[in-house]
Write an enzyme that holds these catalytic residues in place. Sequence first.
Site, PDB file in Angstrom:
ATOM      1  N   GLU A 116       1.689  -1.768  -0.643  1.00 22.00           N
ATOM      2  CA  GLU A 116       2.591  -1.056  -1.551  1.00 22.00           C
ATOM      3  C   GLU A 116       2.417   0.318  -1.590  1.00 22.00           C
ATOM      4  OE1 GLU A 116       5.327  -2.512  -2.188  1.00 22.00           O
ATOM      5  OE2 GLU A 116       4.746  -4.672  -1.535  1.00 22.00           O
ATOM      6  N   HIS A 167       8.884  -1.362   7.935  1.00 26.93           N
ATOM      7  CA  HIS A 167       7.541  -2.262   8.461  1.00 26.93           C
ATOM      8  C   HIS A 167       7.361  -1.733   9.840  1.00 26.93           C
ATOM      9  CE1 HIS A 167       7.712  -4.945   4.605  1.00 26.93           C
ATOM     10  NE2 HIS A 167       7.153  -3.871   4.326  1.00 26.93           N
TER      11      HIS A 167
END
Length: 167
Positions: free
Chosen positions: A96, A105
Amino acid sequence: MSRNVFGDIAVIPHLPHADQAFALLTRLARIVEPIMISRGLFVSRLTEFLPQPEENLLGLNYGQGWWICIGLRKNNHRGINQFRPEEDLLDTLLHELTHNHFGPHDANFHAYLRGLKEQYYLLMSLQGDDRQPERQGDGRYHQDRDRDPGRRPQVPGGRDHDGMYYW
């Protein structure tokens, strides 16, 4: 703990063992604090959250560090009294924190996360903890082996909510 990297830390007060949850979340914050300081990271709020049993969420990052939520507890058929293992929670927190700089990602995200993990393991070794991750052939740590970097959990409408990064 210095308040220069986390503005506020909170847990869900009505859940069982809230005092243990607060101690665990505070411990996680203390562990990553030197890494955050070295990289200039700041999180306004670090809180516990409880995903629905069918959700595969371990953490959330709202607004690139404005608010990070960590799923401390297992929410399954055994109830919510079980905390996740500390190593898994640290892995989630580092993930996070990576979203403070990178949303998707992609390769940049994974390279930055790898750097955070390497700092974490170096920090642990300097403190006399000999934990070392086993690496896969592609350089990722085993904790990441089941995560598909291109896969994003589905939310209603098939899109992510604005300002929220899911994992």
